[in-house]
Design an enzyme around this catalytic site. Sequence first.
Site, mmCIF file in Angstrom:
data_model
loop_
_atom_site.group_PDB
_atom_site.id
_atom_site.type_symbol
_atom_site.label_atom_id
_atom_site.label_comp_id
_atom_site.label_asym_id
_atom_site.label_seq_id
_atom_site.Cartn_x
_atom_site.Cartn_y
_atom_site.Cartn_z
ATOM 1 N N HIS A 174 -9.960 15.549 -13.272
ATOM 2 C CA HIS A 174 -10.506 15.977 -11.978
ATOM 3 C C HIS A 174 -11.802 16.748 -12.129
ATOM 4 C CE1 HIS A 174 -8.224 19.701 -12.914
ATOM 5 N NE2 HIS A 174 -9.164 20.308 -12.190
ATOM 6 N N TRP A 183 0.847 -1.196 0.000
ATOM 7 C CA TRP A 183 0.000 0.000 0.000
ATOM 8 C C TRP A 183 0.873 1.233 0.000
ATOM 9 C CZ3 TRP A 183 -3.029 0.615 5.303
ATOM 10 C CH2 TRP A 183 -2.192 0.311 6.376
ATOM 11 N N HIS A 190 -6.925 19.377 -7.759
ATOM 12 C CA HIS A 190 -7.117 19.625 -9.191
ATOM 13 C C HIS A 190 -5.962 19.035 -9.985
ATOM 14 C CE1 HIS A 190 -10.588 22.398 -8.469
ATOM 15 N NE2 HIS A 190 -10.032 22.329 -7.269
ATOM 16 N N HIS A 203 -15.121 25.829 -5.639
ATOM 17 C CA HIS A 203 -13.763 26.113 -6.140
ATOM 18 C C HIS A 203 -13.593 27.594 -6.468
ATOM 19 C CE1 HIS A 203 -10.021 25.718 -8.255
ATOM 20 N NE2 HIS A 203 -10.525 25.705 -9.479
HETATM 21 C C1 23J Z 1 -6.956 27.705 -9.997
HETATM 22 C C2 23J Z 1 -6.805 28.917 -10.640
HETATM 23 C C3 23J Z 1 -7.006 29.011 -11.984
HETATM 24 C C4 23J Z 1 -7.380 27.885 -12.689
HETATM 25 C C5 23J Z 1 -7.556 26.646 -12.053
HETATM 26 C C6 23J Z 1 -7.321 26.590 -10.701
HETATM 27 C C7 23J Z 1 -7.981 25.451 -12.790
HETATM 28 O O1 23J Z 1 -7.947 25.376 -13.985
HETATM 29 C C8 23J Z 1 -8.577 24.296 -12.096
HETATM 30 O O2 23J Z 1 -8.001 23.196 -12.083
HETATM 31 O O3 23J Z 1 -9.686 24.433 -11.593
HETATM 32 S S1 23J Z 1 -7.646 28.017 -14.411
HETATM 33 MN MN MN Z 2 -9.854 22.253 -11.530
#
Ligand code: 23J
Ligand code: MN
Length: 263
Positions: A78, A66, A74, A84
């Site tokens: 995902h 394991w 992200h 978010h």
């Molecule tokens: C954080 C800031 C900007 C972006 C993103 C994350 C992502 O694309 C994401 O994975 O949600 S553009």
């Molecule tokens: Mn994302």
Amino acid sequence: MDTAPAQLLTQLVAGIAAGSVRVVDLTVPLEPGTPIINLPAPLANSQPFALEVISRYDDQGPAWYWNNITCGEHTGTHFDAPIHWLSGRDHPGNATHDIPVQRFIGPACVLDVTAAVQANPDFLLTRAMVEEWEAHHGRIPAGAWVLVRTDWSKRQGAADYLNVQADGPHTPGFDPQCVRFLAHDRDILGVGVETVGTDAGQAGTFEPMFPCHTFMHGANRFGLAQLTNLDRLPPTGAVVIAPPLKIVNGSGSPLRVLALVPA
Ligand code: 23J
Ligand code: MN
């Protein structure tokens, strides 16, 4: 359709077993080399995927293997939850643990823009193109996943995939008015893309910035990023199953995304 619910499910599993319903994996492998988004300083970035062995049939665990895993929410294929983004932070049920689970499953509308993206890596899907797709395939139904096929997932290696130039990343995405239309005028679950994020590479310069995140999550809709195998889906007729991990107060998570496709 007057088929009894129990028979529907019996037919579904029989179809999967017989191959008349194909199961297509829309997920990229999750490994240390899996590309992740790289935001410019002073913005913070997430960690890449890593495995750390706890034991492998050895002194640390003689009969078992394991690992510990680490990564940002992200990473790889995902799910983006509404929480978010700032625009989605006050919706009830906006985090990975409390989104109603039936909202993870829906019919797929697949819009193929591969030719346009071949010609222009900064290609943006427009509202007019979505309406043109609807003229051929019918109106995007309520509860649909809108998937944009770009074939971007066929790019080999992180450098080519992220396509970062002196002025930032150049990858395809959505025109702001297009995602505003999809988020407000169509009752969709969310959008799915083959690129590292749901917004275009240059979307930090758009008005509003990151319009896909802003409008989708502002309307309590979801995102799916880093999908693959969209070329194996018909324009309509597939069903996508995309439940994120039940991370309490999570903004998203890596996940396995499956499509059921009539053979
Ligand atoms: C954080 C800031 C900007 C972006 C993103 C994350 C992502 O694309 C994401 O994975 O949600 S553009
Ligand atoms: Mn994302």
